[in-house]
Design a protein around this motif. Structure first.
Motif, mmCIF file in Angstrom:
data_model
loop_
_atom_site.group_PDB
_atom_site.id
_atom_site.type_symbol
_atom_site.label_atom_id
_atom_site.label_comp_id
_atom_site.label_asym_id
_atom_site.label_seq_id
_atom_site.Cartn_x
_atom_site.Cartn_y
_atom_site.Cartn_z
ATOM 1 N N ARG A 1 0.827 -1.219 0.000
ATOM 2 C CA ARG A 1 0.000 0.000 0.000
ATOM 3 C C ARG A 1 0.854 1.260 0.000
ATOM 4 O O ARG A 1 0.510 2.251 -0.645
ATOM 5 N N PHE A 2 1.957 1.232 0.727
ATOM 6 C CA PHE A 2 2.865 2.374 0.751
ATOM 7 C C PHE A 2 3.398 2.656 -0.648
ATOM 8 O O PHE A 2 3.371 3.795 -1.126
ATOM 9 N N LYS B 1 2.176 1.735 -3.537
ATOM 10 C CA LYS B 1 1.087 2.149 -4.423
ATOM 11 C C LYS B 1 0.773 3.633 -4.226
ATOM 12 O O LYS B 1 0.617 4.385 -5.192
ATOM 13 N N GLU B 2 0.702 4.078 -2.974
ATOM 14 C CA GLU B 2 0.417 5.487 -2.689
ATOM 15 C C GLU B 2 1.557 6.384 -3.154
ATOM 16 O O GLU B 2 1.318 7.458 -3.703
ATOM 17 N N ARG C 1 1.256 6.786 -6.841
ATOM 18 C CA ARG C 1 0.124 7.666 -7.141
ATOM 19 C C ARG C 1 0.527 9.132 -6.970
ATOM 20 O O ARG C 1 0.248 9.971 -7.826
ATOM 21 N N GLN C 2 1.207 9.439 -5.893
ATOM 22 C CA GLN C 2 1.595 10.824 -5.643
ATOM 23 C C GLN C 2 2.698 11.289 -6.590
ATOM 24 O O GLN C 2 2.704 12.442 -7.011
ATOM 25 N N TRP D 1 1.155 12.102 -9.920
ATOM 26 C CA TRP D 1 0.347 13.318 -9.856
ATOM 27 C C TRP D 1 1.212 14.551 -10.061
ATOM 28 O O TRP D 1 0.872 15.463 -10.790
#
Length: 109
Positions: free
Chosen positions: A33-34, A36-37, A40-41, A44
C-alpha cells in the motif's frame, strides 16, 4: 486466532476488511500500500523525486517511513529536533540518532 492467509498467529485484525493477519502478511500489505500510494503521488506531480527529508522522532511511524523510503535508493535526510525539554524526548531522540545514519544522511537540529 490465526492469520487468514496462513496458519501463523494473528498479530492484527483489520476491522474494515475483516481480515486477521500475521506479522509477515501485515508487513507485505503495508509495504504494498505504501508503494502504491507513493506511485500515485509521484505520477500526480509529474516530477521525479530525488531528495526527501523525513522528520524523524524515533517513534514507530517516522521510523517505518524512513525505513520504507530508504529502500528507494534516493537522497534521504532524516531530521530530528531536540526541543531541549528535560524528560520529554530523550529516549526517542536517542533511537533517532542511532537509526538515522543507517538509513539516511542524518541531519540534527
Amino acid at each position: 486466532m490465526t492469520c487468514d492467509l496462513c496458519s501463523k498467529e494473528e498479530v492484527i485484525f483489520q476491522r474494515y476488511s475483516g481480515k486477521r493477519l500475521c506479522d509477515e502478511h501485515f508487513t507485505e500489505l503495508f509495504e504494498r500500500r505504501f508503494k502504491k500510494e507513493l506511485r500515485r503521488q509521484r505520477s500526480w506531480s509529474g516530477a521525479k523525486i530525488r531528495r526527501v527529508g523525513v522528520a524523524l522522532s524515533g517513534g514507530k511511524d517516522s521510523t517505518s517511513l524512513l525505513y520504507l523510503l530508504s529502500e528507494l535508493k534516493i537522497d534521504l535526510h532524516a531530521i530530528s529536533v531536540d526541543e531541549g525539554i528535560d524528560g520529554y524526548r530523550g529516549k526517542t531522540l536517542e533511537k533517532a540518532i542511532e537509526l538515522a545514519p543507517e538509513l539516511s544522511q542524518a541531519t540534527y537540529a
